[in-house]
Design a protein around this motif. Structure first.
Motif, PDB file in Angstrom:
ATOM      1  N   GLU A  76     -35.609 -54.449 -26.004  1.00  0.00           N
ATOM      2  CA  GLU A  76     -36.835 -55.349 -25.421  1.00  0.00           C
ATOM      3  C   GLU A  76     -35.986 -56.358 -24.820  1.00  0.00           C
ATOM      4  N   THR A  77     -35.139 -56.674 -25.751  1.00  0.00           N
ATOM      5  CA  THR A  77     -34.266 -57.222 -25.886  1.00  0.00           C
ATOM      6  C   THR A  77     -33.228 -57.235 -25.468  1.00  0.00           C
ATOM      7  N   THR A  80     -33.897 -57.461 -21.610  1.00  0.00           N
ATOM      8  CA  THR A  80     -33.842 -58.324 -20.878  1.00  0.00           C
ATOM      9  C   THR A  80     -32.911 -58.722 -20.547  1.00  0.00           C
ATOM     10  N   ASP A  81     -31.621 -58.998 -21.461  1.00  0.00           N
ATOM     11  CA  ASP A  81     -30.044 -59.418 -21.296  1.00  0.00           C
ATOM     12  C   ASP A  81     -30.398 -59.165 -19.527  1.00  0.00           C
ATOM     13  N   LYS A  85     -35.078 -61.084 -16.562  1.00  0.00           N
ATOM     14  CA  LYS A  85     -37.253 -62.271 -17.224  1.00  0.00           C
ATOM     15  C   LYS A  85     -37.734 -60.186 -16.634  1.00  0.00           C
ATOM     16  N   THR A  87     -41.465 -58.106 -18.478  1.00  0.00           N
ATOM     17  CA  THR A  87     -41.897 -57.035 -19.173  1.00  0.00           C
ATOM     18  C   THR A  87     -41.492 -56.348 -19.620  1.00  0.00           C
ATOM     19  N   HIS A  91     -39.459 -53.396 -17.810  1.00  0.00           N
ATOM     20  CA  HIS A  91     -37.679 -52.675 -17.861  1.00  0.00           C
ATOM     21  C   HIS A  91     -37.860 -51.624 -18.185  1.00  0.00           C
TER      22      HIS A  91
END
Length: 162
Positions: A76-77, A80-81, A85, A87, A91
């Motif tokens: 998830e991280t 997101t990177d 932004k 969910t 993503h």
């Protein structure tokens, strides 16, 4: 005599008896969860922790769910990177559309990984049902996806310029 009681030595979790008869069997279960060289240190650390939590689930079954959830949080991280932004669900959909995830990886992460991550985030792992092969599959997928994400970083990022 000390006023602080000693904690007992860990004992095998009865729920694991079908998967490993002794702790040494856990090494065989996680043997192929090899963290590739070249990942960012943070990703390497999280994935190593996820693998070791699965190994230690021999003593506390819930560690397996926490290990799987930890590996999903690492994905998830990273997503997101990459995408900004949004969910985890959105993503994962973008990563599938960009062919960073196979259909099988997407299904595993979306159908099983997301609910486990959500339960972990909300402190509700007690009713999560997860077998060792499924948890190991999630961590293996996380390793594969993070290695792929690192290798295909967007132009202008540190990984792309290496």
């Amino acid at each position: 005599m000390s006023d602080t009681p000693e904690l007992p030595w860990p004992v095998p979790d009865e729920r694991f008896r079908h998967w490993a008869s002794q702790f040494a069997d856990m090494h065989d279960l996680v043997r192929d969860l090899v963290i590739p060289c070249g990942l960012p240190q943070a990703a390497e650390s999280v994935l190593t922790t996820a693998r070791e939590l699965i190994r230690m689930s021999y003593y506390r079954y819930e560690f397996m769910m926490i290990g799987a959830a930890t590996s999903i949080i690492a994905i998830e991280t990273a997503l997101t990177d990459r995408y900004g932004k949004g969910t985890l669900a959105s993503h994962l959909g973008k990563a599938r559309a960009d062919r960073l995830l196979t259909e099988e990886q997407y299904d595993l992460l979306d159908s099983y990984g997301r609910p486990i991550r959500n339960r972990y985030a909300h402190g509700d792992l007690t009713h999560a049902v997860l077998t060792p092969p499924l948890a190991i599959g999630m961590v293996r997928t996380s390793i594969t996806v993070l290695a792929k994400l690192h290798a295909t970083a967007r132009p202008g990022t540190a990984a792309a310029s290496e």
